[in-house]
Write a protein that holds these residues in place. Structure first.
Motif, short mmCIF file in Angstrom:
data_model
loop_
_atom_site.label_atom_id
_atom_site.label_comp_id
_atom_site.label_asym_id
_atom_site.label_seq_id
_atom_site.Cartn_x
_atom_site.Cartn_y
_atom_site.Cartn_z
N TRP A 103 10.23 7.59 -2.77
CA TRP A 103 9.73 6.54 -3.33
C TRP A 103 10.40 6.72 -4.76
CZ3 TRP A 103 9.16 1.68 -2.74
CH2 TRP A 103 8.54 0.98 -3.81
N VAL A 157 3.65 0.85 -5.38
CA VAL A 157 3.03 1.05 -4.12
C VAL A 157 1.68 1.90 -4.58
CG1 VAL A 157 4.85 1.21 -2.54
CG2 VAL A 157 4.02 3.21 -3.69
N ASP A 158 0.66 1.60 -3.78
CA ASP A 158 -0.62 2.54 -3.89
C ASP A 158 -0.59 4.05 -3.75
OD1 ASP A 158 -1.62 -0.07 -4.15
OD2 ASP A 158 -2.93 0.28 -2.16
N ARG A 159 0.25 4.27 -2.76
CA ARG A 159 0.61 5.68 -2.19
C ARG A 159 2.26 5.73 -1.87
NH1 ARG A 159 -0.84 6.13 2.46
NH2 ARG A 159 -1.50 3.83 2.93
N PRO A 160 2.56 6.91 -2.90
CA PRO A 160 4.19 6.96 -2.52
C PRO A 160 4.58 7.99 -1.60
CG PRO A 160 3.41 8.45 -4.36
CD PRO A 160 2.24 7.69 -3.79
N ASP A 161 5.73 8.03 -0.91
CA ASP A 161 6.02 9.03 0.13
C ASP A 161 7.15 9.69 -0.92
OD1 ASP A 161 8.40 7.43 0.23
OD2 ASP A 161 8.21 6.75 2.14
N CYS A 162 7.71 10.85 -0.31
CA CYS A 162 8.59 11.57 -1.19
C CYS A 162 10.03 10.89 -1.65
CB CYS A 162 8.85 12.94 -0.47
SG CYS A 162 9.22 12.85 1.04
N CYS A 203 0.98 -1.11 0.25
CA CYS A 203 0.18 -0.01 -0.08
C CYS A 203 0.82 1.22 0.03
CB CYS A 203 -0.87 0.13 1.11
SG CYS A 203 -2.14 -1.12 1.26
N HIS A 204 1.86 1.33 1.14
CA HIS A 204 2.75 2.36 1.10
C HIS A 204 4.17 1.81 1.34
CE1 HIS A 204 4.18 5.88 3.33
NE2 HIS A 204 3.61 6.62 2.78
N VAL A 214 4.21 3.68 -9.09
CA VAL A 214 3.00 3.79 -8.22
C VAL A 214 1.65 3.35 -8.96
CG1 VAL A 214 1.34 5.83 -7.35
CG2 VAL A 214 3.98 5.98 -7.46
#
Ligand SMILES: Cc1cc2nc3c(=O)[nH]c(=O)nc-3n(C[C@H](O)[C@H](O)[C@H](O)COP(=O)(O)OP(=O)(O)OC[C@H]3O[C@@H](n4cnc5c(N)ncnc54)[C@H](O)[C@@H]3O)c2cc1C
Ligand code: FES
Length: 273
Positions: A181, A174-179, A148-149, A185
């Motif tokens: 990643w 991932v479904d939702r990246p962070d800065c 997911c993340h 996506v």
């Protein structure tokens, strides 16, 4: 002499614990009597903690790396949360291994694709290590891993090794990246557009049931035969030895006929996923 009960577990000592992500812990275990465990990638254990209960858990390490074995436990309820409070030196109690494993005889000498979503990467880690340890027995090897993340990716140390390893083509999404990643996506099926999957590939699918349907649709478009697609099913289990019926899907018992089934085997069982 009376035979020991088939339900009698063996004591295993926790020799290492890592926090894999917020709710998952990775335990390395060794039997207290020093004996080795014999299993195939994909098999499961019944893991118990006195006073709490017993739960089925996939083995997350390869039989090629013996003496100890790994499990990863997501703390979601009574037993799993109690297990996740244990520390190095504490004991767990183990029955098994049970079930059939990832059909090594059918995937050997072929290209292999593992499609692992979420916690589904845990049992497949056993197969990933196995293939990397016996690399010459398998053709092109690809792993699709979806989470997911980024914070929910499991086995971070392994992932950083696999990214550098030319013996495995690793595609992460991932479904939702962070800065930070740097992977893809989207949903795991998007990865089919990012690489070539040969028609002769043997495919292992492991993850949440919702994922199976969409992955199989993609594999159908690629012309991969249902007897060459293997899914790892999860059902409520109690005995794990074909007695209680908790895991039953019509005439199949997930604990003894599975947990790994070819999609062909499940064609007459629409309620399987
Ligand atoms: C073949 C197989 C392999 C598994 N491998 C792993 C593994 O490697 N790592 C891991 O962490 N877990 C794995 N599980 C799931 C694990 O067995 C359950 O999380 C555990 O039984 C929950 O028990 P509990 O007492 O902690 O939770 P409970 O208090 O019984 O339940 C808590 C919540 O989880 C739900 N739940 C319980 N069991 C399941 C299940 N089997 N599937 C979906 N939802 C469930 C319940 O409905 C409830 O909402 C596997 C299950 C199977 C059948
Ligand atoms: S878990 Fe008891 S029959 Fe499968």
């Amino acid at each position: 002499m009376t035979k020991p009960s088939i339900f009698l577990p063996k004591q295993a000592q926790i020799i290492n614990v890592r926090q894999n992500s917020e709710s998952e812990k990775h335990f390395t275990l060794r039997f207290a009597d020093g004996k080795k465990i014999h299993f195939e990638p994909g098999q499961i254990l019944e893991v118990s903690l006195f006073g709490f209960g017993e739960i089925p858990i996939g083995i997350a390490s390869s039989p090629t790396r013996q003496h100890s074995f790994d499990i990863v436990v997501r703390g979601i309820g009574r037993v799993s949360k109690a297990i996740n409070k244990l520390n190095k030196g504490d004991s767990l109690y183990i029955r098994g291994p049970y079930g059939n494993g990832f059909k090594l005889d059918k995937i050997r000498n072929h290209p292999v694709l593992i499609v692992a979503g979420g916690l589904g990467v845990c049992p497949t880690r056993s197969l990933i290590q196995y293939i990397l340890d016996r690399r010459s027995e398998f053709k092109h090897f690809t792993l699709f891993y979806g989470a997911c993340h980024p914070s929910q990716q499991l086995f971070r140390d392994d992932l950083s090794d696999w990214r550098k390893n030319n013996d495995i083509e690793l595609l992460e999404i991932v479904d939702r990246p962070d800065c930070d990643w740097q992977g893809y996506v989207g949903v795991i099926t998007d990865l089919f557009d990012k690489t070539q999957v040969d028609k002769d590939t043997r495919v292992i699918v492991c993850g949440p049931p919702i994922m199976f349907k969409f992955v199989i649709q993609k594999l159908d478009q690629l012309g991969i035969a249902h007897e060459n697609i293997f899914v790892d099913l999860e059902r409520r289990m109690k005995c794990a030895i074909g007695k209680c019926g908790h895991c039953q899907i019509n005439h199949k018992y997930v604990c003894t006929d599975g947990p790994v089934f070819s999609v062909k085997d499940l064609e007459d069982l629409p309620e399987a996923f």
